[in-house]
Design an enzyme around this catalytic site. Structure first.
Site, PDB file in Angstrom:
ATOM      1  N   ILE A  86      40.949   9.311 129.205  1.00 10.70           N
ATOM      2  CA  ILE A  86      39.870   8.343 128.966  1.00 10.70           C
ATOM      3  C   ILE A  86      40.954   7.064 128.353  1.00 10.70           C
ATOM      4  CG2 ILE A  86      38.171   7.485 127.307  1.00 10.70           C
ATOM      5  CD1 ILE A  86      36.998  10.163 126.879  1.00 10.70           C
ATOM      6  N   CYS A  87      40.351   5.971 128.733  1.00 10.51           N
ATOM      7  CA  CYS A  87      41.071   4.699 128.427  1.00 10.51           C
ATOM      8  C   CYS A  87      40.158   4.098 127.483  1.00 10.51           C
ATOM      9  CB  CYS A  87      41.617   3.888 129.533  1.00 10.51           C
ATOM     10  SG  CYS A  87      42.271   2.173 129.253  1.00 10.51           S
ATOM     11  N   LEU A  88      40.247   4.005 126.354  1.00 12.58           N
ATOM     12  CA  LEU A  88      39.546   3.447 125.225  1.00 12.58           C
ATOM     13  C   LEU A  88      40.454   3.220 124.078  1.00 12.58           C
ATOM     14  CD1 LEU A  88      36.757   2.759 124.335  1.00 12.58           C
ATOM     15  CD2 LEU A  88      36.593   4.971 123.472  1.00 12.58           C
ATOM     16  N   ASN A 119      37.461   3.510 133.966  1.00 15.47           N
ATOM     17  CA  ASN A 119      38.055   3.929 132.939  1.00 15.47           C
ATOM     18  C   ASN A 119      38.285   5.345 132.275  1.00 15.47           C
ATOM     19  OD1 ASN A 119      36.186   0.956 132.156  1.00 15.47           O
ATOM     20  ND2 ASN A 119      38.371   1.024 132.415  1.00 15.47           N
TER      21      ASN A 119
END
Length: 161
Positions: free
Chosen positions: A89-91, A82
Site C-alpha cells: 500500500i502507498c499511503l 495505490n
C-alpha cells in the site's frame, strides 16, 4: 501492572521449560495492548470505483509501535493505482517519514480516526493516479477510464464480495 515488556520477558523464560498445557493462565493471557490493537480491518467503500467491494487489510504491529507505524497489507486482490496486486500500500500516514509531512506520528492510532480513515480514503479522495504504486493500473485508467472501471468491477465480483 502487566506490561507487554514483562509479558514477553516472562514468555521467553517459559519457552523450553514449560509446555503450553502446563503454563499458568496468567502467562496465556493476552496483554491489554494486544486486545486494543486491530489486527484485521475491512473497508467497504460507499462511493467511487470501488463501491460495493469489501477489502480486507492485515495489520502487523511492530514492537516499537506507536513510535513506528504499523505495517498494513491488502489481503484482497485489487486493481488500484495505490495498491499493488500483491497487497503493498502507498499511503503516506503509514510511512515513518514522508515528504508531505503527513507520515506516521506517535499520536496516530489504528482506530478509525487514523489508519482506518486513511485506508477508506484510498478508495475516494486519496485515490491517486498521478503518483501510483501500481503504475500499470494508473496507466490503464489514463488510457481507457471505462475499461479501467470494468476491470475494477470484475476484481470486485471475483475477489471483494
Amino acid at each position: 501492572m502487566l506490561t507487554l515488556a514483562s509479558k514477553l520477558k516472562r514468555d521467553d523464560g517459559l519457552k523450553g521449560s514449560q509446555t503450553a498445557a502446563t503454563a499458568s493462565d496468567s502467562t496465556r493471557r493476552v496483554s491489554v495492548r494486544d486486545k486494543l490493537l486491530v489486527k484485521e480491518l475491512t473497508v467497504t467503500p460507499d462511493e467511487g470505483y470501488y463501491q460495493g467491494g469489501k477489502f480486507q487489510f492485515e495489520t502487523e504491529v511492530p514492537d516499537a509501535y506507536n513510535m513506528v507505524p504499523p505495517k498494513v497489507k491488502c489481503l484482497t486482490k485489487i486493481w488500484h493505482p495505490n495498491i499493488t496486486e500483491t497487497g503493498e500500500i502507498c499511503l503516506s500516514l503509514l510511512r515513518e517519514h514522508s515528504i508531505d509531512g503527513t507520515g506516521w506520528a506517535p499520536t496516530r492510532t489504528l482506530k478509525a480516526v487514523d489508519v482506518v480513515w486513511g485506508l477508506n480514503s484510498l478508495f475516494t479522495d486519496l485515490l491517486n493516479f498521478d503518483d501510483p504504486l501500481n503504475i500499470e493500473a494508473a496507466e490503464h485508467h489514463l488510457r481507457d477510464k471505462e475499461d479501467f472501471r470494468n476491470k475494477v468491477d470484475d476484481y470486485i465480483k471475483r475477489y471483494a464480495r
